[in-house]
Design an enzyme around this catalytic site. Sequence first.
Site, PDB file in Angstrom:
ATOM      1  N   PRO A   2       0.831  -1.202   0.000  1.00  0.00           N
ATOM      2  CG  PRO A   2      -0.840  -1.598   1.565  1.00  0.00           C
ATOM      3  CD  PRO A   2       0.479  -2.120   1.094  1.00  0.00           C
ATOM      4  CD  GLU A   3       3.129   2.905  -4.459  1.00  0.00           C
ATOM      5  OE1 GLU A   3       3.071   4.088  -4.859  1.00  0.00           O
ATOM      6  OE2 GLU A   3       3.602   1.986  -5.151  1.00  0.00           O
TER       7      GLU A   3
END
Length: 271
Positions: A2-3
Amino acid sequence: MPELPEVETTVRGLARYLDGARLIRVQTRRAGLRRPFPVDLVQVLTGAAVTGLGRRAKYGLIHTDRGQTMVFHLGMSGRWRTNPDELGTHDHLVLETDGGHRLVLCDPRRFGSVDLVMEAGLDQWPAFAALGPEPLGDALDAAHLKAALKGRSATIKLMLLDQRIVAGLGNIYVCEALLRAGIDPRKAAGQVGGPALARLVPAIKTVIAEAIEAGGSTLRDFAQPDGELGYFSKRFDVYDRAGQPCTRCSTPIQRIVQGGRSTWFCAKCQR
């Protein structure tokens, strides 16, 4: 992994249930994730009121009236679940509120982390102290990039992944921003001129803002706390599109490896 947009989406989803709530029960269901949970996590959080939520780079922040902030990182596969009917094997931390809600941190691969940090020293916490400016903040501008990249022989792609240059940027959104700015990811960072940097800054800000609006990119295990999937992956112009036509010029997208990470780019549009 997840960014930034996925973490921002997660924080906004949690805020609907946690902001202003009091934590009446806190349960750890294993010793830790990538590293052990803080030994006083349950004691500090039980009975605490949540005074706000936030994000720094790829970390989520849950502020409390105890003068301490719970800092979480989703690692490779982490996500929060809202009011699940049952707890699963990979649900490792449970927060229950006085409003009757249950928030569960699920992390099958256990590369995430949970820390308690004193609010007064949050900016100087080791993981935060050396971070660069936030992509959506005013501190990220062409002048900052020009100074930070001056004389650097490493490629612009790898420099943008350096959290000391810009906090929170990850592989997906760097690839997308470089295409929008028309910059070859193989170019030495110190050789990217002022006009290109002036295009790059709004490209970064726009792609991050669009991804947040779309709920992030659903890759592998990511979903929002309410179970909704992110849909920015439907808008990818370059990421994971090797061999497919560029959305701007129809030239086939190329894939290379830089620093152990895949990079996708258009050799015609990016110079």
